[in-house]
Write a protein that holds these residues in place. Structure first.
Motif, PDB file in Angstrom:
ATOM      1  N   ILE A 131       0.838  -1.207   0.000  1.00 55.90           N
ATOM      2  CA  ILE A 131       0.000   0.000   0.000  1.00 55.90           C
ATOM      3  C   ILE A 131       0.871   1.254   0.000  1.00 55.90           C
ATOM      4  O   ILE A 131       0.646   2.196  -0.768  1.00 55.90           O
ATOM      5  CB  ILE A 131      -0.952   0.006   1.231  1.00 55.90           C
ATOM      6  CG1 ILE A 131      -2.001  -1.097   1.091  1.00 55.90           C
ATOM      7  CG2 ILE A 131      -1.629   1.371   1.393  1.00 55.90           C
ATOM      8  CD1 ILE A 131      -2.791  -1.366   2.367  1.00 55.90           C
ATOM      9  N   LEU A 132       1.917   1.265   0.854  1.00 54.97           N
ATOM     10  CA  LEU A 132       2.774   2.447   0.989  1.00 54.97           C
ATOM     11  C   LEU A 132       3.581   2.726  -0.276  1.00 54.97           C
ATOM     12  O   LEU A 132       3.838   3.886  -0.610  1.00 54.97           O
ATOM     13  CB  LEU A 132       3.726   2.274   2.186  1.00 54.97           C
ATOM     14  CG  LEU A 132       3.072   2.173   3.576  1.00 54.97           C
ATOM     15  CD1 LEU A 132       4.134   2.106   4.651  1.00 54.97           C
ATOM     16  CD2 LEU A 132       2.141   3.354   3.831  1.00 54.97           C
ATOM     17  N   VAL A 133       3.970   1.675  -0.991  1.00 58.43           N
ATOM     18  CA  VAL A 133       4.752   1.848  -2.232  1.00 58.43           C
ATOM     19  C   VAL A 133       3.964   2.661  -3.258  1.00 58.43           C
ATOM     20  O   VAL A 133       4.535   3.428  -4.043  1.00 58.43           O
ATOM     21  CB  VAL A 133       5.169   0.474  -2.804  1.00 58.43           C
ATOM     22  CG1 VAL A 133       5.630   0.601  -4.256  1.00 58.43           C
ATOM     23  CG2 VAL A 133       6.285  -0.123  -1.969  1.00 58.43           C
ATOM     24  N   GLY A 144       2.314  10.176   1.110  1.00 59.03           N
ATOM     25  CA  GLY A 144       1.049   9.855   1.757  1.00 59.03           C
ATOM     26  C   GLY A 144       0.912  10.481   3.144  1.00 59.03           C
ATOM     27  O   GLY A 144       1.895  10.932   3.733  1.00 59.03           O
ATOM     28  N   GLU A 145      -0.307  10.514   3.648  1.00 64.30           N
ATOM     29  CA  GLU A 145      -0.597  10.988   5.005  1.00 64.30           C
ATOM     30  C   GLU A 145      -0.990   9.780   5.863  1.00 64.30           C
ATOM     31  O   GLU A 145      -1.890   9.018   5.505  1.00 64.30           O
ATOM     32  CB  GLU A 145      -1.742  12.006   4.988  1.00 64.30           C
ATOM     33  CG  GLU A 145      -1.397  13.334   4.344  1.00 64.30           C
ATOM     34  CD  GLU A 145      -0.379  14.140   5.151  1.00 64.30           C
ATOM     35  OE1 GLU A 145      -0.311  13.910   6.385  1.00 64.30           O
ATOM     36  OE2 GLU A 145       0.334  14.957   4.550  1.00 64.30           O
ATOM     37  N   ILE A 149      -4.260   7.240   5.335  1.00 65.54           N
ATOM     38  CA  ILE A 149      -4.018   5.843   4.935  1.00 65.54           C
ATOM     39  C   ILE A 149      -4.621   4.904   5.978  1.00 65.54           C
ATOM     40  O   ILE A 149      -5.234   3.882   5.640  1.00 65.54           O
ATOM     41  CB  ILE A 149      -2.501   5.583   4.767  1.00 65.54           C
ATOM     42  CG1 ILE A 149      -1.953   6.406   3.594  1.00 65.54           C
ATOM     43  CG2 ILE A 149      -2.227   4.096   4.522  1.00 65.54           C
ATOM     44  CD1 ILE A 149      -0.446   6.411   3.498  1.00 65.54           C
ATOM     45  N   GLY A 150      -4.435   5.255   7.273  1.00 65.20           N
ATOM     46  CA  GLY A 150      -4.982   4.428   8.343  1.00 65.20           C
ATOM     47  C   GLY A 150      -6.492   4.312   8.267  1.00 65.20           C
ATOM     48  O   GLY A 150      -7.065   3.217   8.430  1.00 65.20           O
ATOM     49  N   GLN A 151      -7.181   5.444   8.029  1.00 65.97           N
ATOM     50  CA  GLN A 151      -8.644   5.438   7.934  1.00 65.97           C
ATOM     51  C   GLN A 151      -9.135   4.678   6.706  1.00 65.97           C
ATOM     52  O   GLN A 151     -10.098   3.913   6.772  1.00 65.97           O
ATOM     53  CB  GLN A 151      -9.163   6.874   7.882  1.00 65.97           C
ATOM     54  CG  GLN A 151      -9.059   7.611   9.224  1.00 65.97           C
ATOM     55  CD  GLN A 151      -9.523   9.051   9.123  1.00 65.97           C
ATOM     56  OE1 GLN A 151      -9.991   9.497   8.086  1.00 65.97           O
ATOM     57  NE2 GLN A 151      -9.388   9.788  10.230  1.00 65.97           N
ATOM     58  N   GLU A 152      -8.464   4.882   5.569  1.00 63.23           N
ATOM     59  CA  GLU A 152      -8.904   4.264   4.316  1.00 63.23           C
ATOM     60  C   GLU A 152      -8.752   2.746   4.336  1.00 63.23           C
ATOM     61  O   GLU A 152      -9.619   2.014   3.843  1.00 63.23           O
ATOM     62  CB  GLU A 152      -8.109   4.852   3.136  1.00 63.23           C
ATOM     63  CG  GLU A 152      -8.600   4.379   1.795  1.00 63.23           C
ATOM     64  CD  GLU A 152      -7.877   5.037   0.630  1.00 63.23           C
ATOM     65  OE1 GLU A 152      -8.081   4.579  -0.512  1.00 63.23           O
ATOM     66  OE2 GLU A 152      -7.107   6.004   0.853  1.00 63.23           O
ATOM     67  N   PHE A 153      -7.647   2.253   4.917  1.00 59.66           N
ATOM     68  CA  PHE A 153      -7.378   0.812   4.900  1.00 59.66           C
ATOM     69  C   PHE A 153      -7.557   0.147   6.274  1.00 59.66           C
ATOM     70  O   PHE A 153      -7.196  -1.019   6.436  1.00 59.66           O
ATOM     71  CB  PHE A 153      -5.951   0.568   4.391  1.00 59.66           C
ATOM     72  CG  PHE A 153      -5.725   1.020   2.981  1.00 59.66           C
ATOM     73  CD1 PHE A 153      -6.127   0.240   1.908  1.00 59.66           C
ATOM     74  CD2 PHE A 153      -5.136   2.262   2.721  1.00 59.66           C
ATOM     75  CE1 PHE A 153      -5.915   0.658   0.605  1.00 59.66           C
ATOM     76  CE2 PHE A 153      -4.923   2.691   1.422  1.00 59.66           C
ATOM     77  CZ  PHE A 153      -5.323   1.891   0.356  1.00 59.66           C
ATOM     78  N   ILE A 160       1.836   1.388  10.364  1.00 60.84           N
ATOM     79  CA  ILE A 160       2.234   2.056   9.103  1.00 60.84           C
ATOM     80  C   ILE A 160       3.623   2.679   9.261  1.00 60.84           C
ATOM     81  O   ILE A 160       4.477   2.546   8.384  1.00 60.84           O
ATOM     82  CB  ILE A 160       1.202   3.138   8.714  1.00 60.84           C
ATOM     83  CG1 ILE A 160      -0.170   2.510   8.477  1.00 60.84           C
ATOM     84  CG2 ILE A 160       1.653   3.879   7.460  1.00 60.84           C
ATOM     85  CD1 ILE A 160      -1.295   3.511   8.320  1.00 60.84           C
ATOM     86  N   GLU A 161       3.848   3.336  10.414  1.00 60.79           N
ATOM     87  CA  GLU A 161       5.130   3.997  10.674  1.00 60.79           C
ATOM     88  C   GLU A 161       6.269   2.973  10.706  1.00 60.79           C
ATOM     89  O   GLU A 161       7.353   3.212  10.146  1.00 60.79           O
ATOM     90  CB  GLU A 161       5.059   4.748  12.011  1.00 60.79           C
ATOM     91  CG  GLU A 161       6.269   5.618  12.321  1.00 60.79           C
ATOM     92  CD  GLU A 161       6.317   6.877  11.468  1.00 60.79           C
ATOM     93  OE1 GLU A 161       7.443   7.235  11.059  1.00 60.79           O
ATOM     94  OE2 GLU A 161       5.263   7.475  11.207  1.00 60.79           O
ATOM     95  N   ASN A 162       6.018   1.825  11.351  1.00 60.56           N
ATOM     96  CA  ASN A 162       7.047   0.779  11.442  1.00 60.56           C
ATOM     97  C   ASN A 162       7.421   0.229  10.072  1.00 60.56           C
ATOM     98  O   ASN A 162       8.598   0.029   9.767  1.00 60.56           O
ATOM     99  CB  ASN A 162       6.562  -0.367  12.354  1.00 60.56           C
ATOM    100  CG  ASN A 162       6.490   0.052  13.809  1.00 60.56           C
ATOM    101  OD1 ASN A 162       7.203   0.965  14.244  1.00 60.56           O
ATOM    102  ND2 ASN A 162       5.615  -0.608  14.577  1.00 60.56           N
TER     103      ASN A 162
END
Length: 459
Positions: A131-133, A144-145, A149-153, A160-162
C-alpha cells in the motif's frame, strides 16, 4: 453610359503554389523520421514507387576462388577425424548474440515490491508495504498521510510507521523519505556518519548551503569555516532524488541519426549525405512495362497518373538532397575554422548570408536546416547550431557561442577562493577586444548553467 457584355483576353503573370511545389517545400522541411513515414505512406499508395535497398558488401567470386585454391587439402585430410565428426549448423539458421537483446529495467515500484517480499515475513506487513509503495513518487519520496491511509485501509498508524521505517532501509538509499532533510539523513546513517554538526547543518541550514552562506553557518554553529566547507562538500555528494535512476524519463533515450556526415580526408572536408535519412527511390520496372503493354485504357491511364506522381516525389527527394548539400557546403565555407579549432572559432552566421551564397530564399535555408543533424569530426551538431548572432570586436564579429566558450573557459580556470565576477569577466573580454556588457555576460553565464561568483566561492 451604355452597358453591355464583352469578351476580352487578358495576359497576366501570377505566382501560384502548385501541388508539386507544395510537395517539394513539405519534403524539404521534413526531419528524417517524418520523411520515412511520408515515403512509407506513398509507397503503400503508389505501386510504381519502390525504395532502393542499401547494397551490402558482396563477396568477389574471383577472390573467393583464389582463397579456395590456397587451402592445403593434405593438412585438412590429415586432421580429419571421422569418429569425432560433428554436423555443421544449417546456413539458414539464425545466430543470436546477447548484445542484440535490450535488458529489461524494472520501475521503482517493482524494485521496491521485490525487496518488500524479501524483508517481511508477516503477511500483514507485506500488505501495508504494498500500500505504501503506491504513495512513493518517481523521485522516491513518500507523499502519503499516515492518518488518511490508516482510515482508508483500517490500519494502525503505529504499524504504518514501522513498515515505512523498514522501507526507508531499502535500495535506493533515501527512498521513502517524506522530505529532503529526512532523505539526506537516511543516506548519512547508511554511510555510518555520526558527526552531530553535519546533522545540525541539514536540519537547520540547507537554505544557507544553497546560497553558499557558509560564514552564517560557521557563526551559528560555532565551527571553523574550513569544517563548514567540508560538511557542504559531503552533503553535495548525497542524492536529493533517490528514485530518479528508475524514472521513465531516464529510459526514454532518444537516438539521432545524422542526415549529413562530414569527414576530413587528407586535410580536406568531404560532405556525405546519409542514404538512411535521404533514401533513393526507383520506378518499379514491372509496372513501367505494363503502361505500354496494357490494352485496358483505364489501367494505362491509372498507371500513367501514378507514374507522374512517383516522378514528382523522386524529383522532390533529389531536390531536397541537393538543397541540404548546398546549405552544408556553404556552412562549411563560412565555419571551416570551427571544425579545426572548436567552439571559440565559431563565426556569426545568418540565414540571409547562406541564402545569398547558394542563390535561394531565406525560407528555403530555414526549412533545410530545420531538424537536420550533421556528424562532424568534432561532434554531432544540429544545423541550426551554426547560425548565431555576433558581437563586434577589434578582430571583427565574434559569435555568441564562441563568447560563451571563452566565459566557460575563464570560469574553469579561476581561483575558487576569489571567483571572477560578471564585471571582471566583462573587463577581461574587453581586454581581448570583445565589447560586451556585464548584463550580457550574466545572461550567457545563466544559459551555461553556471552560478554567480557568490555561489561559486569556496572557503
Amino acid at each position: 453610359m451604355e452597358l453591355g457584355y464583352n469578351l476580352t483576353l487578358k495576359q497576366e503573370q501570377k505566382l501560384r503554389m502548385t501541388p508539386e511545389l507544395r510537395q517539394a517545400i513539405e519534403l524539404l522541411q521534413f526531419t528524417s523520421l517524418e520523411l520515412d513515414e511520408y515515403l512509407e505512406d506513398q509507397i503503400e499508395k503508389n505501386p510504381l514507387l519502390e525504395m532502393e535497398e542499401l547494397k551490402d558488401n558482396q563477396e568477389n567470386v574471383e577472390e573467393q576462388s583464389k582463397e579456395n585454391e590456397e587451402i592445403d587439402w593434405e593438412e585438412v585430410i590429415e586432421n580429419y577425424d571421422d569418429i569425432s565428426y560433428k554436423p555443421q549448423n544449417e546456413k539458414d539458421e539464425k545466430e543470436y548474440t546477447y548484445e542484440n537483446f535490450v535488458s529489461y529495467s524494472p520501475s521503482l515500484k517493482e524494485h521496491l515490491l521485490v525487496q518488500i517480499k524479501l524483508i517481511f515475513t508477516d503477511e500483514k506487513d507485506i500488505e501495508i508495504g504494498e500500500i505504501l509503495v503506491d504513495y512513493v513518487d518517481e523521485n522516491g519520496y513518500f507523499k502519503g498521510e499516515m492518518g488518511e491511509i490508516g482510515q482508508e485501509f483500517n490500519l494502525e498508524e503505529e504499524d504504518i510507521e514501522n513498515v515505512l521505517n523498514r522501507i526507508q532501509t531499502l535500495d535506493p538509499v533515501g527512498v521513502g523519505a517524506r522530505d529532503l532533510k529526512e532523505c539526506l539523513i537516511i543516506q548519512l546513517k547508511e554511510k555510518k556518519i555520526k558527526k552531530p554538526s553535519i546533522y545540525k547543518v541539514i536540519e537547520n541550514h540547507l537554505e544557507d548551503i544553497a546560497k553558499n552562506r557558509l560564514q552564517n553557518i560557521s557563526k551559528k554553529l560555532d565551527i571553523e569555516l574550513k569544517e563548514v566547507q567540508e560538511i557542504c562538500d559531503l552533503i553535495k555528494t548525497l542524492e536529493p532524488k533517490p528514485g530518479r535512476g528508475y524514472s521513465e524519463e531516464e529510459k526514454d533515450v532518444k537516438y539521432i541519426t545524422p542526415d549529413i556526415i562530414l569527414r576530413e580526408i587528407d586535410g580536406e572536408y568531404v560532405i556525405l549525405l546519409n542514404d538512411i535519412t535521404a533514401p533513393r527511390l526507383n520506378i518499379n520496372k514491372y509496372y513501367k512495362k505494363l503502361i505500354t503493354k496494357s490494352k485496358d485504357a483505364n489501367t494505362a491511364e491509372y498507371l500513367k497518373e501514378k507514374l507522374n506522381s512517383a516522378m514528382w516525389i523522386i524529383k522532390s527527394i533529389e531536390q531536397r538532397r541537393m538543397t541540404i548539400y548546398n546549405v552544408v557546403k556553404s556552412i562549411l565555407k563560412h565555419q571551416e575554422e570551427f571544425f579545426k579549432k572548436g567552439e571559440k572559432a565559431l563565426k556569426p552566421l545568418t540565414l540571409k548570408e547562406v541564402a545569398k551564397d547558394i542563390n535561394v530564399h531565406e525560407s528555403t535555408v530555414s526549412r533545410a536546416v530545420n531538424g537536420k543533424y550533421m556528424q562532424a569530426p568534432n561532434g554531432l551538431f544540429e544545423l541550426k547550431y551554426f547560425f548565431s548572432s555576433g558581437v563586434s570586436s577589434n578582430k571583427g564579429s565574434v559569435s555568441a557561442i564562441s563568447i560563451k566558450a571563452i566565459i566557460k573557459d575563464l570560469i574553469e580556470k579561476e581561483d575558487v577562493k576569489k571567483p571572477l565576477s560578471d564585471q571582471k569577466i566583462t573587463d577581461i573580454l574587453k581586454g581581448k577586444g570583445i565589447s560586451i556588457s556585464r548584463r550580457t555576460v550574466a545572461k550567457y553565464r545563466d544559459e551555461l548553467n553556471i552560478p554567480s561568483s557568490t555561489l561559486r566561492k569556496r572557503y
